[in-house]
Design a protein around this motif. Structure first.
Motif, PDB file in Angstrom:
ATOM      1  N   SER A 262       0.878  -1.163   0.000  1.00  0.00           N
ATOM      2  CA  SER A 262       0.000   0.000   0.000  1.00  0.00           C
ATOM      3  C   SER A 262       0.922   1.222   0.000  1.00  0.00           C
ATOM      4  N   VAL A 263       0.696   2.133  -0.942  1.00  0.00           N
ATOM      5  CA  VAL A 263       1.568   3.305  -1.071  1.00  0.00           C
ATOM      6  C   VAL A 263       0.687   4.541  -0.923  1.00  0.00           C
ATOM      7  N   ASN A 264       0.992   5.393   0.021  1.00  0.00           N
ATOM      8  CA  ASN A 264       0.144   6.567   0.160  1.00  0.00           C
ATOM      9  C   ASN A 264       0.620   7.680  -0.784  1.00  0.00           C
ATOM     10  N   LEU A 265      -0.108   8.764  -0.798  1.00  0.00           N
ATOM     11  CA  LEU A 265       0.148   9.791  -1.809  1.00  0.00           C
ATOM     12  C   LEU A 265       1.496  10.483  -1.609  1.00  0.00           C
ATOM     13  N   SER A 266       2.047  10.370  -0.414  1.00  0.00           N
ATOM     14  CA  SER A 266       3.380  10.959  -0.245  1.00  0.00           C
ATOM     15  C   SER A 266       4.482   9.937  -0.469  1.00  0.00           C
ATOM     16  N   GLY A 267       4.107   8.742  -0.908  1.00  0.00           N
ATOM     17  CA  GLY A 267       5.125   7.778  -1.294  1.00  0.00           C
ATOM     18  C   GLY A 267       5.552   6.816  -0.200  1.00  0.00           C
ATOM     19  N   ALA A 268       4.880   6.847   0.951  1.00  0.00           N
ATOM     20  CA  ALA A 268       5.233   5.923   2.031  1.00  0.00           C
ATOM     21  C   ALA A 268       4.685   4.530   1.703  1.00  0.00           C
ATOM     22  N   MET A 269       5.536   3.530   1.868  1.00  0.00           N
ATOM     23  CA  MET A 269       5.188   2.160   1.485  1.00  0.00           C
ATOM     24  C   MET A 269       4.914   1.301   2.719  1.00  0.00           C
ATOM     25  N   ARG A 270       3.917   0.420   2.556  1.00  0.00           N
ATOM     26  CA  ARG A 270       3.642  -0.537   3.640  1.00  0.00           C
ATOM     27  C   ARG A 270       3.294  -1.862   2.975  1.00  0.00           C
ATOM     28  N   SER A 271       4.036  -2.898   3.335  1.00  0.00           N
ATOM     29  CA  SER A 271       3.768  -4.202   2.731  1.00  0.00           C
ATOM     30  C   SER A 271       2.528  -4.816   3.363  1.00  0.00           C
ATOM     31  N   LEU A 272       1.604  -5.294   2.532  1.00  0.00           N
ATOM     32  CA  LEU A 272       0.386  -5.911   3.050  1.00  0.00           C
ATOM     33  C   LEU A 272       0.516  -7.428   3.112  1.00  0.00           C
ATOM     34  N   THR A 273       1.567  -7.954   2.515  1.00  0.00           N
ATOM     35  CA  THR A 273       1.743  -9.407   2.481  1.00  0.00           C
ATOM     36  C   THR A 273       2.980  -9.803   3.272  1.00  0.00           C
ATOM     37  N   ARG A 274       3.039 -11.066   3.546  1.00  0.00           N
ATOM     38  CA  ARG A 274       4.153 -11.622   4.298  1.00  0.00           C
ATOM     39  C   ARG A 274       4.851 -12.604   3.362  1.00  0.00           C
ATOM     40  N   ASP A 275       6.150 -12.441   3.183  1.00  0.00           N
ATOM     41  CA  ASP A 275       6.860 -13.359   2.285  1.00  0.00           C
ATOM     42  C   ASP A 275       6.874 -14.766   2.864  1.00  0.00           C
ATOM     43  N   HIS A 276       6.596 -15.716   1.999  1.00  0.00           N
ATOM     44  CA  HIS A 276       6.715 -17.109   2.452  1.00  0.00           C
ATOM     45  C   HIS A 276       8.111 -17.605   2.111  1.00  0.00           C
ATOM     46  N   SER A 277       9.082 -16.886   2.615  1.00  0.00           N
ATOM     47  CA  SER A 277      10.463 -17.259   2.319  1.00  0.00           C
ATOM     48  C   SER A 277      11.160 -17.639   3.609  1.00  0.00           C
ATOM     49  N   LEU A 278      12.177 -18.449   3.444  1.00  0.00           N
ATOM     50  CA  LEU A 278      12.889 -18.940   4.616  1.00  0.00           C
ATOM     51  C   LEU A 278      13.491 -17.799   5.436  1.00  0.00           C
ATOM     52  N   VAL A 279      14.104 -16.856   4.733  1.00  0.00           N
ATOM     53  CA  VAL A 279      14.765 -15.801   5.504  1.00  0.00           C
ATOM     54  C   VAL A 279      13.743 -14.939   6.241  1.00  0.00           C
ATOM     55  N   LYS A 280      12.598 -14.725   5.580  1.00  0.00           N
ATOM     56  CA  LYS A 280      11.569 -13.915   6.254  1.00  0.00           C
ATOM     57  C   LYS A 280      11.124 -14.627   7.526  1.00  0.00           C
ATOM     58  N   ARG A 281      10.992 -15.939   7.400  1.00  0.00           N
ATOM     59  CA  ARG A 281      10.587 -16.732   8.558  1.00  0.00           C
ATOM     60  C   ARG A 281      11.654 -16.651   9.656  1.00  0.00           C
ATOM     61  N   LEU A 282      12.907 -16.772   9.216  1.00  0.00           N
ATOM     62  CA  LEU A 282      13.994 -16.674  10.200  1.00  0.00           C
ATOM     63  C   LEU A 282      13.985 -15.296  10.862  1.00  0.00           C
ATOM     64  N   GLU A 283      13.683 -14.307  10.036  1.00  0.00           N
ATOM     65  CA  GLU A 283      13.633 -12.940  10.559  1.00  0.00           C
ATOM     66  C   GLU A 283      12.479 -12.802  11.549  1.00  0.00           C
ATOM     67  N   GLU A 284      11.324 -13.355  11.175  1.00  0.00           N
ATOM     68  CA  GLU A 284      10.163 -13.293  12.077  1.00  0.00           C
ATOM     69  C   GLU A 284      10.448 -14.006  13.387  1.00  0.00           C
ATOM     70  N   LEU A 285      11.212 -15.087  13.285  1.00  0.00           N
ATOM     71  CA  LEU A 285      11.516 -15.855  14.494  1.00  0.00           C
ATOM     72  C   LEU A 285      12.640 -15.213  15.307  1.00  0.00           C
ATOM     73  N   GLY A 286      13.200 -14.133  14.782  1.00  0.00           N
ATOM     74  CA  GLY A 286      14.253 -13.444  15.505  1.00  0.00           C
ATOM     75  C   GLY A 286      15.603 -14.120  15.381  1.00  0.00           C
ATOM     76  N   GLN A 287      15.720 -15.077  14.441  1.00  0.00           N
ATOM     77  CA  GLN A 287      16.984 -15.785  14.270  1.00  0.00           C
ATOM     78  C   GLN A 287      18.018 -14.921  13.549  1.00  0.00           C
ATOM     79  N   ILE A 288      17.527 -14.107  12.628  1.00  0.00           N
ATOM     80  CA  ILE A 288      18.450 -13.226  11.904  1.00  0.00           C
ATOM     81  C   ILE A 288      17.853 -11.818  11.888  1.00  0.00           C
ATOM     82  N   THR A 289      18.692 -10.843  11.666  1.00  0.00           N
ATOM     83  CA  THR A 289      18.225  -9.459  11.614  1.00  0.00           C
ATOM     84  C   THR A 289      17.801  -9.133  10.184  1.00  0.00           C
ATOM     85  N   PRO A 290      16.991  -8.082  10.003  1.00  0.00           N
ATOM     86  CA  PRO A 290      16.617  -7.674   8.647  1.00  0.00           C
ATOM     87  C   PRO A 290      17.853  -7.400   7.795  1.00  0.00           C
TER      88      PRO A 290
END
Lengths: 320, 642
Positions: free
Chosen positions: A198-226
Motif C-alpha cells: 500500500s503506497v500513500n500519496l506521499s510515497g510511504a510504502m507498507r507491505s500488506l503481504t508476508r513473504d513465504h520465504s525462509l529468511v523472512k521466517r527466520l527474521e520473524e523468528l528473531g533468528q536473523i536481523t533484517p
C-alpha cells in the motif's frame, strides 16, 4: 528442504551484492528489457490534472480504479518467468457505481521453461476461476451473491491453479499474488514472495503481504536481523509456492481498500533490488501510472537487474 | 470518662442511660483534679512505674509506665478509671465498660489489637495495663496535615481495618462488635500499620440483641441509635471513617446519615469511582444493603489496591490475593430469570426479567428505584434516550417508560412477542418483533413511522448506519434496508440470524445458528468471508479495528482476526456461550451457560478471573465505570468490579 526450493534457490542465486558491484559504466540510459508491450497508456489512462502535486485528489469522475504495469526480464536472465494480469472494470448505472479490479503477479521457477509456463498457467487458472465465480454474476442483470465468500473463491482459485500446474508442467512452481478490489473492499490471496504494497500519496510504502520465504521466517523468528536477511545466502528459498507437492494454505486477507493512494503488486526482482523508499519516491514523482511502473523497472535494471521484474501499480479511488 | 490510649477522646460518646452526650453532664476536664492524677515515679502494684500522662479523660487518665519486672526498658500503657464521679448509674456503666474492655482484650489476639498485660483495682481506681502503642491516632494525623492523606494509603489502612474487623466478627466462640470505629480510635504505628484501640464498648454480639445507643454520633449507623449492634455497625462506621479520611469532613460536624450529600469524588477528585462505590456500599442506610461482611469489603478494597499497584506485603493479604475471588459490589434479586442485558445511564441500571418487570436500580448501590410491570417477560435490553427507557416485552408491546419515575410514557403494539432489543437513532426507536417486522417508532410520540417486512420473526437487534438498517431474521435472512422500507439486498444464511449485526469499515458482521460468523460487504451484500464454528451462535460479535469477539454454542469464546478471518485464540467454557462478549479496557467479558462470567485477556484469551452464579448466563455484560453488570438465570443481577 524440498527439491523445488533448491531449484528455485539455484535459479535465483545471483546475489544482489553482485548486482550492486556491477556498477559498470555500460548501464544504458534508455529503457531496457521491456519484454511486453504493456507500458503504453491504457484507454483509461489517468488524467492526473495536477501531476506535480500527487497528494491532490485524483481528478477523475466518477472515482475509479486505474492501473498500469511494466515488466522486464532483467539484465542477467534470458527468460522472463514472471507473468502478470490486470483487469479493471467500472459499472456506472442507475444509482450504481461499482469499480472492480483483478490484479495478479506470478513469479515462476523451475528452469527449462517450467517457470514461465507455471506462472502463466497459474494466472490463467485464477483469472478463469474468478471471472466465472465472481465477475460474471457481479455484472449480470439480477446479480445474486455467490454461495461462497470472496475468501473461499480466492482460496479455491489458488488450489485450482496449483492443481493445473501439477497437471501441465510437473516440476514447475510459481508464486501467486492476487488482488481483488470490489468497491471499497479488497482481498489479497498470496503464496510466495511477491508482494503487495500500500503506497500513500506521499510515497510511504507498507507491505500488506508476508513473504513465504525462509529468511523472512527466520527474521520473524528473531533468528536473523533484517540486515542479515538482505544478504542471506538462502534468501530466495520459499517455504510455500504453487505447483509443488506439499500441502499448503494460501494467505488470504480481506480489508477495506486504503482511502486513497496506490497498490503496488510486484515480484522480488523489483522489491528485492530497489529500496522501498526509492520505489515510493518514484511513484510519487512520476506523472502517470505507466511512467511510474516503467521508472521502477528501470531502477531495478539500473541496479543490475539480477532477476525478472514485474510491477502492477493501481491508483485507488479516493473515498468520498 | 473513658480515655483512649494515647490521647483523650470519646467526649462525644453518648451516655448510654441518659440520652445526653456525656460531655454535657460531665465536664471533659476538671472532674478529675490534676492532683488526683498519678505522679511521675509512682509505682502501681509494685510493678508499673508511671512515667507521664499520655491523655486525660472524664473519669481517669492514661499513663505511660515502665514495667519494673524487666531489666530492659519495657513500656506499657496504663489506663485508669476513678469511680467517684457522676451518678451511680453512669459510674456503674463505665466500670462495666472498663471491665468489658479488659475481658475483650484478654480473649483476642490480633496484630492490630493491643495486648493486655494486667487488670487490677485499688479502691476506687481500676487499672488496665496493656501494650504501649507508639504512633498517633488518625484524627490527630488528619488535623495536623495540610490537605488530605494519599488515597492509596487510606485504601491500605482500610484493608487492615477490614482485616481486624473480620477477625473480631468471626471470633470464636463469640464474635465481637467493636461499635466505635472512627479515626480517633485508630492509631497508625511508626511501621505504618493500624492499631485499633479503645475496646471499652466492644461487646459480644448476640443476634437480635437490643441495647442502648453506644458509639459515636456521625460514625454510627441508624440501627445503632436504636440500640442494635450487629457486625454491620462496624462496617458502616468504617465507611464513615473512610469517608472522613477521604474528604476531610468530620461526620460529627454534620447531620447523621448525610454522607450521600457529600459525594466523595466531588470533594476529592483523586478518589477512584470504585473506592467511592465501596465506601457508599458500606454507608448504606439499611444494614442488609451493606457489604455482607468485613471480608467482602476487604476484598473490594484489595481490588482497588491491585489497580493502584500497591505493595501488598504491607497489607498482609498476599494469600488472599493469590486465589482471591471476585465478590459482587452488590446483587439484586428479581422474581424470575434475567435473560436480557442491563443498560445504564444517569447513575441508574435498567434490566428486564422474565418476571414481567423492568427494574430500575441505583447503579452504585443496587438499591431498588422502581419497577415497571409488563404483561409478559422482558428479554429485550432496554435502551435509554432523553430520560426515557425503551424496551420490548413478550406481551407484544414496546414501552417507553420515564427513567426517573418508572411511569409509562407510551406503549406500542406489535403482532408478536418482542425479543429484539431497541436501537434509538434520529429520535426513532428501531425494534424487531416476532410478527416479522422491524418497527420504526417515533421516540417522542410512540407513533409508527414505518415498519419493514423481514418475512419471519426478528429477534436480532437492528443496526442502523447512515441511511440504512441491517437486521437478521429467524429464517436466516439478513437484510440491508432503507428507512423507507426498500430492501437494498438480502442474504440468506442457512439457519436463523438471532445474533445482531455490527458494521465496521463497510462490512457487516453477524453470526448465525448455521455456525458461521459472516463478513458481508455493505454495498453489495456479497460475502467477503465466513468463519466456521463447530456449532451455531446467537451471540453478537464485538468488533475492534482488527478483531471480532464472539461466543458460540460450541462452548467457545472466539477472537477472530478480521483480515485473515482466522481465530487468534479461543477460550473453552463448560457450556454454550449465548452471551455476547464485551471488550472493556484490555479484557473481554462474556457469560456462559455454565453459569460463569469470564474475564479474559483480550490479546491472549487467558483467563483473568471468573465469577460463578447459580444458573446459566445468557445475557450480555453491561460495563460502566469499572463495574460489570451481569444478569443470570439465577434471577440475580450482579455488580462486579472489573
Amino acid at each position: 528442504m524440498a527439491d523445488y526450493l533448491k531449484k528455485y534457490l539455484k535459479k535465483r542465486d545471483k546475489t544482489r551484492a553482485k548486482a550492486n558491484i556491477s556498477d559498470s559504466p555500460t548501464i544504458p540510459t534508455e529503457r531496457v528489457g521491456i519484454s511486453q508491450d504493456v507500458t503504453k497508456p491504457l484507454s483509461l489512462q489517468p488524467t492526473i490534472t495536477r501531476s506535480d502535486q500527487p497528494e491532490s485528489r485524483l481528478g477523475v469522475e466518477p472515482p475509479q480504479l486505474l492501473a498500469s504495469c511494466a515488466q522486464s526480464a532483467g539484465r542477467q536472465r534470458e527468460h522472463n518467468e514472471d507473468s502478470l494480469f490486470l483487469l479493471t472494470t467500472m459499472l456506472v448505472g442507475n444509482g450504481t457505481r461499482f469499480p472492480f479490479g483483478l490484479y495478479i503477479v506470478a513469479d515462476g521457477m523451475g528452469g527449462h521453461q517450467h517457470g514461465e509456463v507455471a506462472s502463466e498457467i497459474a494466472i490463467r487458472t485464477m483469472v478463469g476461476h474468478v471471472t466465472e465465480q465472481l465477475f460474471s454474476s457481479l455484472f449480470s442483470v439480477d446479480p445474486q451473491p455467490p454461495d461462497l465468500s470472496l475468501r473461499e473463491i480466492l482460496q479455491n482459485g489458488v488450489y485450482e491453479a496449483h492443481n493445473a500446474i501439477l497437471d501441465h508442467t510437473p516440476g514447475g512452481g510459481t508464486t501467486l499474488t492476487t488482488v481483488v478490489i470490489m468497491n471499497n473492499q479488497m482481498a489479497i490471496a498470496h503464496v510466495g514472495d511477491s508482494r503487495v504494497y500500500s503506497v500513500n500519496l506521499s510515497g510511504a510504502m507498507r507491505s500488506l503481504t508476508r513473504d513465504h520465504s525462509l529468511v523472512k521466517r527466520l527474521e520473524e523468528l528473531g533468528q536473523i536481523t533484517p540486515e542479515e536477511a538482505v544478504f542471506h545466502p538462502q534468501r530466495n528459498v520459499l517455504y510455500r509456492a504453487l505447483g509443488q507437492g506439499e500441502p499448503f494454505e494460501p494467505e488470504i486477507i480481506t480489508a477495506p481498500t486504503p482511502e486513497s493512494g496506490y497498490l503496488l503488486i510486484c515480484s522480488d526482482g523489483l522489491w528485492g533490488v530497489v529500496p522501498e523508499k526509492e520505489l515510493g519516491m518514484t511513484i510519487k514523482k512520476s506523472k502517470t501510472l505507466s511512467e511510474a511502473c516503467q521508472n521502477m523497472v528501470d531502477a531495478a535494471n539500473q541496479a543490475g537487474g539480477p532477476d525478472n521484474i514485474s510491477a502492477i501499480l493501481v491508483r485507488l479511488p479516493d473515498h468520498e | 470518662m473513658l480515655a483512649i490510649i494515647g490521647l483523650s477522646e470519646s467526649v462525644h460518646r453518648r451516655n448510654p442511660l441518659v440520652d445526653q452526650p456525656i460531655t454535657r453532664s460531665l465536664p471533659l476536664n476538671g472532674s478529675i483534679d490534676t492532683d488526683q492524677q498519678l505522679q511521675s515515679g509512682t509505682i502501681l502494684g509494685e510493678r508499673y512505674q508511671i512515667e507521664r500522662v499520655l491523655g486525660v479523660g472524664g473519669m481517669g487518665a492514661v499513663y505511660l509506665a515502665r514495667d519494673k519486672r524487666f531489666t530492659v526498658t519495657k513500656y506499657v500503657a496504663v489506663k485508669e478509671i476513678i469511680a467517684q464521679v457522676g451518678d451511680d448509674a453512669i459510674r456503674r456503666t463505665l466500670v462495666t465498660n472498663f471491665e468489658r474492655e479488659a475481658n475483650v482484650l484478654a480473649t483476642v489476639n490480633h496484630v492490630a489489637i493491643p495486648k493486655i498485660h494486667d487488670f487490677f483495682t485499688f479502691g476506687k481506681r481500676s487499672y488496665l495495663v496493656m501494650q504501649y502503642i507508639e504512633g498517633r491516632n488518625l484524627e490527630t494525623i488528619l488535623e495536623s496535615i495540610e490537605g488530605l492523606l494519599p488515597v492509596q494509603q487510606i485504601v491500605i489502612w482500610g484493608i487492615e481495618l477490614c482485616d481486624v474487623l473480620h477477625y473480631l466478627h468471626s471470633h470464636k466462640p463469640e464474635p465481637f462488635v467493636f461499635r466505635d470505629m472512627k479515626p480517633a480510635n485508630i492509631i497508625i504505628t511508626p511501621e505504618n500499620h493500624v492499631m485499633l484501640v479503645d475496646f471499652g464498648i466492644a461487646k459480644e454480639f448476640e443476634a437480635g440483641q437490643k441495647g442502648t445507643m453506644i458509639g459515636t454520633e456521625g460514625y454510627s449507623p441508624p440501627e445503632q441509635y436504636r440500640g442494635e449492634a450487629s457486625p454491620q455497625v462496624d462496617i458502616y462506621a468504617l465507611g464513615a471513617t473512610l469517608h472522613h479520611l477521604l474528604t476531610g469532613i468530620n461526620p460529627r460536624d454534620e447531620a447523621p446519615f448525610t454522607f450521600s450529600e457529600r459525594p466523595i469524588r466531588q470533594l476529592n477528585p483523586e478518589v477512584p469511582i470504585e473506592l467511592e462505590n465501596v465506601v457508599n456500599s458500606a454507608l448504606q442506610y439499611n444494614a442488609p444493603d451493606r457489604f455482607k461482611d468485613a471480608n467482602a469489603m476487604k476484598e473490594a478494597l484489595i481490588l482497588i489496591a491491585r489497580k493502584g499497584g500497591i505493595a501488598y506485603a504491607n497489607v498482609g493479604a498476599a494469600a488472599i490475593l493469590q486465589d482471591y475471588e471476585i465478590k459482587p459490589l452488590w446483587t439484586f434479586e428479581c422474581e424470575d430469570e434475567i435473560r436480557g442485558s442491563a443498560t445504564h445511564d444517569d447513575g441508574m441500571i435498567f434490566v428486564g426479567a422474565l418476571d414481567n418487570n423492568v427494574y430500575a436500580l441505583n447503579g452504585s448501590t443496587g438499591e431498588f428505584v422502581w419497577k415497571f410491570a409488563c404483561e409478559g417477560g422482558v428479554v429485550s435490553t432496554p435502551a435509554y434516550h432523553s430520560r426515557t427507557v425503551h424496551f420490548g416485552s413478550e406481551d407484544q408491546r414496546v414501552y417507553a417508560v420515564s427513567a426517573p419515575t418508572g411511569r409509562v410514557v407510551w406503549s406500542y403494539h406489535t403482532d408478536g412477542p418482542i425479543r429484539s432489543s431497541p436501537i434509538i437513532r434520529d429520535r426513532h426507536v428501531f425494534i424487531g418483533s416476532d410478527d416479522g417486522f422491524v418497527h420504526v417508532i417515533n421516540a417522542a410520540s410512540g407513533r409508527r413511522a414505518v415498519k419493514i417486512n423481514g418475512g419471519a420473526a426478528i429477534r436480532s437487534s437492528p443496526y442502523v448506519e447512515d441511511d440504512v438498517l441491517f437486521f437478521g431474521t429467524e429464517d436466516g435472512d439478513i437484510f440491508c434496508a432503507e428507512f423507507g422500507g426498500k430492501v437494498r439486498w438480502r442474504v440468506n444464511a442457512k439457519r436463523a440470524v438471532t445474533s445482531s449485526p455490527r458494521v465496521q469499515d463497510g462490512v457487516v458482521y453477524f453470526g448465525s445458528v448455521d455456525g458461521m460468523l459472516y463478513a458481508i460487504d455493505v454495498k453489495t451484500g456479497w460475502s467477503l468471508w465466513r468463519f466456521r464454528m463447530d456449532r451455531g451462535t446467537i451471540s453478537t460479535p464485538w468488533l475492534t479495528e482488527h478483531y471480532a469477539y464472539i461466543g458460540s454454542a460450541d462452548r467457545h469464546i472466539y477472537c477472530i482476526n478480521l483480515k485473515t478471518s482466522k481465530d487468534v485464540w479461543k477460550f473453552k467454557t463448560d457450556h454454550q456461550v449465548s452471551s455476547s462478549p464485551v471488550l472493556y479496557k484490555d479484557a473481554i467479558y462474556c457469560g456462559s451457560a455454565d453459569g460463569n462470567l469470564y474475564c479474559l485477556d483480550a490479546k491472549t484469551g487467558f483467563l483473568r478471573w471468573k465469577f460463578t452464579t447459580r444458573a446459566a448466563i445468557v445475557s450480555t455484560p453491561d460495563i460502566f465505570d469499572d463495574i460489570v453488570y451481569i444478569g443470570s438465570m439465577d434471577h440475580r443481577l450482579y455488580a462486579l468490579p472489573t
